[in-house]
Design a protein around this motif. Structure first.
Motif, PDB file in Angstrom:
ATOM      1  N   ARG A   1       0.875  -1.323   0.061  1.00  0.00           N
ATOM      2  CA  ARG A   1      -0.054  -0.189   0.156  1.00  0.00           C
ATOM      3  C   ARG A   1       0.883   0.876   0.243  1.00  0.00           C
ATOM      4  NH1 ARG A   1      -3.488   0.223   4.614  1.00  0.00           N
ATOM      5  NH2 ARG A   1      -4.188   2.141   3.992  1.00  0.00           N
ATOM      6  N   LEU A   2       2.192   1.543   0.607  1.00  0.00           N
ATOM      7  CA  LEU A   2       2.900   2.347   0.774  1.00  0.00           C
ATOM      8  C   LEU A   2       3.354   2.711  -0.950  1.00  0.00           C
ATOM      9  CD1 LEU A   2       4.033   2.179   4.600  1.00  0.00           C
ATOM     10  CD2 LEU A   2       2.415   3.652   3.872  1.00  0.00           C
ATOM     11  N   PHE A   3       4.280   1.157  -0.480  1.00  0.00           N
ATOM     12  CA  PHE A   3       5.505   1.719  -2.383  1.00  0.00           C
ATOM     13  C   PHE A   3       4.796   1.696  -3.271  1.00  0.00           C
ATOM     14  CE2 PHE A   3       7.695   0.768   2.064  1.00  0.00           C
ATOM     15  CZ  PHE A   3       7.935   0.998   1.552  1.00  0.00           C
ATOM     16  N   HIS A   4       3.299   1.179  -3.427  1.00  0.00           N
ATOM     17  CA  HIS A   4       2.776   0.832  -4.832  1.00  0.00           C
ATOM     18  C   HIS A   4       1.586   1.001  -4.633  1.00  0.00           C
ATOM     19  CE1 HIS A   4       2.103  -0.657  -8.878  1.00  0.00           C
ATOM     20  NE2 HIS A   4       1.376  -1.431  -8.277  1.00  0.00           N
ATOM     21  N   GLY A   5       1.205   1.476  -3.592  1.00  0.00           N
ATOM     22  CA  GLY A   5      -0.805   2.103  -4.188  1.00  0.00           C
ATOM     23  C   GLY A   5      -2.059   0.828  -3.705  1.00  0.00           C
ATOM     24  N   GLY A   6      -1.554  -0.767  -3.043  1.00  0.00           N
ATOM     25  CA  GLY A   6      -1.903  -1.445  -3.133  1.00  0.00           C
ATOM     26  C   GLY A   6      -3.222  -0.646  -2.410  1.00  0.00           C
ATOM     27  N   PRO A   7      -4.763  -1.956  -2.837  1.00  0.00           N
ATOM     28  CA  PRO A   7      -6.297  -1.358  -1.469  1.00  0.00           C
ATOM     29  C   PRO A   7      -5.235  -1.821   0.054  1.00  0.00           C
ATOM     30  CG  PRO A   7      -6.831  -2.196  -3.741  1.00  0.00           C
ATOM     31  CD  PRO A   7      -5.082  -2.451  -3.695  1.00  0.00           C
ATOM     32  N   ALA A   8      -6.479  -2.080   0.623  1.00  0.00           N
ATOM     33  CA  ALA A   8      -6.176  -2.427   2.024  1.00  0.00           C
ATOM     34  C   ALA A   8      -6.718  -3.811   2.329  1.00  0.00           C
ATOM     35  CB  ALA A   8      -7.104  -1.528   2.837  1.00  0.00           C
ATOM     36  N   GLN A   9      -7.088  -4.849   1.503  1.00  0.00           N
ATOM     37  CA  GLN A   9      -7.376  -5.730   1.408  1.00  0.00           C
ATOM     38  C   GLN A   9      -7.449  -6.219   0.318  1.00  0.00           C
ATOM     39  OE1 GLN A   9      -8.341  -6.631   4.727  1.00  0.00           O
ATOM     40  NE2 GLN A   9      -8.781  -4.992   5.677  1.00  0.00           N
ATOM     41  N   PRO A  10      -7.049  -8.092   0.528  1.00  0.00           N
ATOM     42  CA  PRO A  10      -7.162  -8.759  -0.617  1.00  0.00           C
ATOM     43  C   PRO A  10      -8.126  -8.861  -0.710  1.00  0.00           C
ATOM     44  CG  PRO A  10      -6.144  -9.624   1.079  1.00  0.00           C
ATOM     45  CD  PRO A  10      -7.048  -8.897   1.963  1.00  0.00           C
ATOM     46  N   GLY A  11      -8.160  -9.070  -3.120  1.00  0.00           N
ATOM     47  CA  GLY A  11      -9.805  -9.269  -3.323  1.00  0.00           C
ATOM     48  C   GLY A  11      -8.889 -10.017  -5.030  1.00  0.00           C
ATOM     49  N   PRO A  12      -9.909 -10.159  -5.911  1.00  0.00           N
ATOM     50  CA  PRO A  12      -9.978 -10.931  -6.541  1.00  0.00           C
ATOM     51  C   PRO A  12      -8.758 -10.450  -7.856  1.00  0.00           C
ATOM     52  CG  PRO A  12     -12.127 -10.459  -6.325  1.00  0.00           C
ATOM     53  CD  PRO A  12     -10.821 -10.001  -5.664  1.00  0.00           C
ATOM     54  N   ASP A  13      -8.240  -9.261  -7.779  1.00  0.00           N
ATOM     55  CA  ASP A  13      -7.240  -8.837  -8.629  1.00  0.00           C
ATOM     56  C   ASP A  13      -5.941  -8.262  -7.779  1.00  0.00           C
ATOM     57  OD1 ASP A  13      -8.098  -9.086 -11.272  1.00  0.00           O
ATOM     58  OD2 ASP A  13      -9.924  -7.226 -10.463  1.00  0.00           O
ATOM     59  N   TRP A  14      -6.331  -8.838  -6.296  1.00  0.00           N
ATOM     60  CA  TRP A  14      -5.458  -7.777  -5.330  1.00  0.00           C
ATOM     61  C   TRP A  14      -5.164  -9.443  -4.457  1.00  0.00           C
ATOM     62  CZ3 TRP A  14      -1.359  -5.127  -5.740  1.00  0.00           C
ATOM     63  CH2 TRP A  14      -0.502  -5.008  -4.703  1.00  0.00           C
ATOM     64  N   SER A  15      -4.310 -10.234  -4.468  1.00  0.00           N
ATOM     65  CA  SER A  15      -4.145 -11.512  -3.608  1.00  0.00           C
ATOM     66  C   SER A  15      -2.589 -11.057  -3.562  1.00  0.00           C
ATOM     67  CB  SER A  15      -4.532 -12.451  -4.952  1.00  0.00           C
ATOM     68  OG  SER A  15      -4.076 -12.855  -5.505  1.00  0.00           O
ATOM     69  N   PRO A  16      -2.666 -12.105  -2.847  1.00  0.00           N
ATOM     70  CA  PRO A  16      -0.644 -12.513  -2.354  1.00  0.00           C
ATOM     71  C   PRO A  16       0.028 -14.110  -3.037  1.00  0.00           C
ATOM     72  CG  PRO A  16      -2.631 -13.578  -0.607  1.00  0.00           C
ATOM     73  CD  PRO A  16      -3.671 -13.288  -1.913  1.00  0.00           C
ATOM     74  N   VAL A  17       1.006 -13.708  -2.985  1.00  0.00           N
ATOM     75  CA  VAL A  17       1.394 -14.985  -3.633  1.00  0.00           C
ATOM     76  C   VAL A  17       2.793 -15.175  -3.062  1.00  0.00           C
ATOM     77  CG1 VAL A  17       3.145 -13.464  -4.941  1.00  0.00           C
ATOM     78  CG2 VAL A  17       2.762 -15.925  -5.272  1.00  0.00           C
ATOM     79  N   ALA A  18       2.936 -16.667  -2.506  1.00  0.00           N
ATOM     80  CA  ALA A  18       4.395 -17.050  -2.092  1.00  0.00           C
ATOM     81  C   ALA A  18       5.909 -17.605  -2.432  1.00  0.00           C
ATOM     82  CB  ALA A  18       4.236 -18.528  -1.223  1.00  0.00           C
ATOM     83  N   TRP A  19       6.857 -17.499  -2.141  1.00  0.00           N
ATOM     84  CA  TRP A  19       8.002 -17.283  -2.548  1.00  0.00           C
ATOM     85  C   TRP A  19       7.398 -18.849  -3.326  1.00  0.00           C
ATOM     86  CZ3 TRP A  19       9.312 -12.839  -2.994  1.00  0.00           C
ATOM     87  CH2 TRP A  19       9.476 -11.992  -1.871  1.00  0.00           C
ATOM     88  N   SER A  20       7.046 -19.518  -3.180  1.00  0.00           N
ATOM     89  CA  SER A  20       7.183 -20.883  -3.200  1.00  0.00           C
ATOM     90  C   SER A  20       6.246 -21.022  -4.874  1.00  0.00           C
ATOM     91  CB  SER A  20       6.606 -22.472  -3.125  1.00  0.00           C
ATOM     92  OG  SER A  20       5.814 -21.670  -2.311  1.00  0.00           O
ATOM     93  N   GLN A  21       5.526 -20.049  -5.243  1.00  0.00           N
ATOM     94  CA  GLN A  21       4.594 -19.679  -6.702  1.00  0.00           C
ATOM     95  C   GLN A  21       4.821 -18.465  -7.016  1.00  0.00           C
ATOM     96  OE1 GLN A  21       0.800 -19.792  -4.057  1.00  0.00           O
ATOM     97  NE2 GLN A  21       0.547 -21.763  -4.013  1.00  0.00           N
ATOM     98  N   TYR A  22       6.372 -17.540  -6.767  1.00  0.00           N
ATOM     99  CA  TYR A  22       6.396 -16.571  -7.231  1.00  0.00           C
ATOM    100  C   TYR A  22       7.076 -16.586  -9.225  1.00  0.00           C
ATOM    101  CZ  TYR A  22       8.915 -12.140  -7.948  1.00  0.00           C
ATOM    102  OH  TYR A  22       9.120 -10.688  -8.806  1.00  0.00           O
ATOM    103  N   ALA A  23       7.537 -17.660  -9.343  1.00  0.00           N
ATOM    104  CA  ALA A  23       8.467 -17.802 -10.740  1.00  0.00           C
ATOM    105  C   ALA A  23       7.338 -18.636 -11.522  1.00  0.00           C
ATOM    106  CB  ALA A  23       9.331 -19.194 -10.280  1.00  0.00           C
ATOM    107  N   ASP A  24       6.137 -19.016 -11.162  1.00  0.00           N
ATOM    108  CA  ASP A  24       4.925 -19.562 -12.254  1.00  0.00           C
ATOM    109  C   ASP A  24       4.058 -18.332 -11.861  1.00  0.00           C
ATOM    110  OD1 ASP A  24       6.558 -22.162 -12.197  1.00  0.00           O
ATOM    111  OD2 ASP A  24       5.437 -22.789 -11.209  1.00  0.00           O
ATOM    112  N   GLU A  25       3.685 -18.499 -11.182  1.00  0.00           N
ATOM    113  CA  GLU A  25       2.741 -16.861 -10.981  1.00  0.00           C
ATOM    114  C   GLU A  25       2.689 -15.153 -11.293  1.00  0.00           C
ATOM    115  OE1 GLU A  25       0.267 -17.373  -7.693  1.00  0.00           O
ATOM    116  OE2 GLU A  25       0.172 -19.589  -8.243  1.00  0.00           O
ATOM    117  N   VAL A  26       4.231 -15.263 -11.099  1.00  0.00           N
ATOM    118  CA  VAL A  26       4.948 -13.486 -10.959  1.00  0.00           C
ATOM    119  C   VAL A  26       5.447 -13.282 -12.727  1.00  0.00           C
ATOM    120  CG1 VAL A  26       5.807 -11.632  -9.771  1.00  0.00           C
ATOM    121  CG2 VAL A  26       3.868 -12.887  -9.033  1.00  0.00           C
TER     122      VAL A  26
END
Length: 558
Positions: free
Chosen positions: A342-367
């Motif tokens: 939120r501070l450095f990019h401007g994301g919303p306060a809560q997760p949502g369909p287009d703003w979801s967390p990603v684990a480091w184990s999934q980072y390569a495939d999903e990001v």
């Protein structure tokens, strides 16, 4: 507890400057009371017969009285706004005592050793810094608690700790680092310093309130005038407070504090690279890494492995990390990671369909993989637009010159990129690509911002930190040349994954990486720059042959 006894220069300076700030407040009050005093003198003199009635006195008295009433009304309005304006608070993750009893115990023991009041609470900030923050203003409390706060004489400030410190530093290092910060509660308890700080914070908050309300323009002008009058005194007061706290903390873990300060610089370097090169690509895709602070440890461990100057730091990992002082470090890390987004990019306060967390184990495939394919798709879409409008004469290959063929988009291949960016027309195509990619990226960013303002991410715009997004942007907009290099690199990486068995990977210091046979291929950047800047495709063709990439094969874009 007040200031430390003894001839301490910092403490004496802080108190003297606090008195200077309070004199500015007293002078402002005196100026506001001058017309009222004059009106009282005229009224009392006339009533006692000391001032003869009639003549100019009868004209002056009502005018002075009216001026006094107006001045008192304006002064009361300014004072009310200053008293009620809500001072800005740093966005933090609160740490209740039941979630970190060991951390609270460490801080209280430290305060006891320093003979200062213990902080009233602890919070984390997603940055490499620590400070004390006064949060006792009634406006910060729920309505039912405001009266109690007004009646309370003084409360210790909140201790704000940089979250990367908890994960990278050892327990003893964190205690040494926090010693001079916690020691600041001593000077903060002095009545003069506390009153001066409240006055300055109130003026600053009043300026912010008046800036958004035209009717309070006069209040803003007065608050700015008073701030300019006491600015130097307030700055010297804070320097004196810091000096007094440092003097007091010298008796606690002084030798270890030198080592801790070295870790601060290392933590800041790793945190900065992690945010810019690892977190930022995910944020731009609507994903936020949920374990940023744990990633700091991996990034700094990698830095320690590469940098000979940091060789001894990796051995520290066998000691107890400060994050063990938390009951649920994973939950705290997730909350701090969301606040960082939120501070450095401007994301919303809560997760949502287009703003979801990603684990480091999934980072390569999903990001990483998704980022490459989105950029490759954008590159070919822009190439299709250029070909359709004939923006660059001679840029089309023979396979696309016919009218029927112009209606069919060319296959997304690396060979197409090499063909467009080399030869006589390569320079013109490259410049056109830079312009159009810049426009496309800017347009998509504007659409995302408008969607976020409408709450499309599942959170209202008012729930963003102070209504701003972001408060502290990490990077300036990329140039057209940088965008083109990123997009061509992404296209080559997609081809390597699809045709040569390469896989997307994560480099903790450099972000997205291409892994071929388990090893990172960092030499791709040099060949791409030769293609873009010089129109020379031979280095890239040689690289493709070495890795086994088939440039004529279409790649999967989505």
């Amino acid at each position: 507890m007040g200031l430390v006894a003894g001839p301490e220069t910092g403490a004496l300076t802080a108190r003297a400057r606090a008195l200077a700030v309070l004199r500015v407040r007293s002078a402002a009050l005196a100026v506001a009371l001058v017309p009222a005093a004059a009106a009282v003198v005229l009224a009392a003199g006339s009533a006692m017969g000391r001032i003869p009635a009639g003549g100019a006195v009868d004209v002056v008295r009502p005018a002075v009285t009216a001026a006094a009433l107006l001045t008192l009304a304006l002064a009361a309005g300014v004072a009310m706004v200053v008293a009620r304006a809500r001072p800005a608070l740093s966005p933090t993750v609160p740490i209740p005592e039941e979630t970190a009893p060991d951390l609270y115990r460490l801080v209280r023991d430290l305060a006891e050793r320093l003979e200062v009041p213990a902080p009233s609470a602890i919070a984390l900030t997603p940055d490499c810094d620590s400070w004390l923050e006064d949060r006792t203003h009634p406006a910060h409390a729920p309505p039912r608690e405001r009266l109690r706060l007004r009646r309370r004489a003084w409360a210790a400030p909140v201790l704000v700790i940089g979250s990367p410190f908890l994960w990278w530093m050892r327990v003893a290092e964190l205690r040494a680092l926090l010693a001079p910060v916690v020691a600041g509660t001593g000077p903060a308890a002095h009545p003069d310093i506390a009153a001066a700080r409240r006055f300055v914070r109130g003026l600053d908050a009043a300026v912010a309130v008046a800036a958004s309300r035209p009717l309070l323009a006069f209040v803003g002008w007065v608050a700015r005038l008073l701030l300019r009058s006491c600015r130097d005194h307030a700055a010297e007061m804070e320097r004196g407070v810091a000096a007094a706290a440092s003097e007091r903390a010298q008796t606690v873990d002084y030798g270890l504090r030198i080592v801790a300060q070295e870790q601060v610089g290392l933590a800041y370097a790793g945190w900065d690279r992690l945010l810019n090169r690892v977190a930022l690509p995910a944020w731009r895709m609507g994903r936020w890494p949920s374990r940023l602070d744990a990633g700091v440890v991996s990034a700094l461990t990698e830095l320690s492995r590469r940098d000979r100057l940091a060789e001894g730091f990796a051995s520290r990992l066998g000691e107890r990390p400060a994050c063990d002082l938390l009951e649920e470090p994973g939950l705290i890390d997730e909350a701090a990671s969301l606040l960082a987004a939120r501070l450095f990019h401007g994301g919303p306060a809560q997760p949502g369909p287009d703003w979801s967390p990603v684990a480091w184990s999934q980072y390569a495939d999903e990001v990483v993989d998704r980022k490459w394919r989105l950029e490759a798709a954008r590159l070919h879409r822009v190439l299709d637009d250029i070909a359709a409008c004939g923006a660059v004469p001679g840029a089309l290959s023979g396979a696309r010159r016919g009218p029927a063929q112009d209606a069919v988009p060319a296959a997304p291949t690396v060979a197409r990129i090499l063909e467009r960016l080399t030869g006589p027309a390569g320079s013109g195509v490259g410049e056109e690509l830079e312009v159009r990619l810049s426009a496309e990226v800017a347009r998509e960013a504007a659409q995302e911002e408008r969607a976020a303002e409408r709450g499309a991410f599942g959170a209202a715009a008012g729930s963003w930190v102070d209504g701003l997004a972001p408060l502290f942007p990490l990077q300036p907009p990329r140039s057209g040349r940088e965008l083109l290099a990123d997009h061509v690199t992404a296209m080559v990486c997609c081809a390597a994954v699809d045709t040569a068995g390469a896989v997307p990977g994560l480099d903790w210091l450099d972000g997205p990486a291409l892994l071929v046979a388990g090893a990172r291929r960092a030499d791709l950047t040099r060949t791409v720059l030769s293609l873009i800047e010089d129109g020379d495709g031979e280095p890239l063709r040689a690289w493709l042959g070495e890795v086994g990439v088939r440039p004529e094969k279409p790649v999967r874009l989505m």
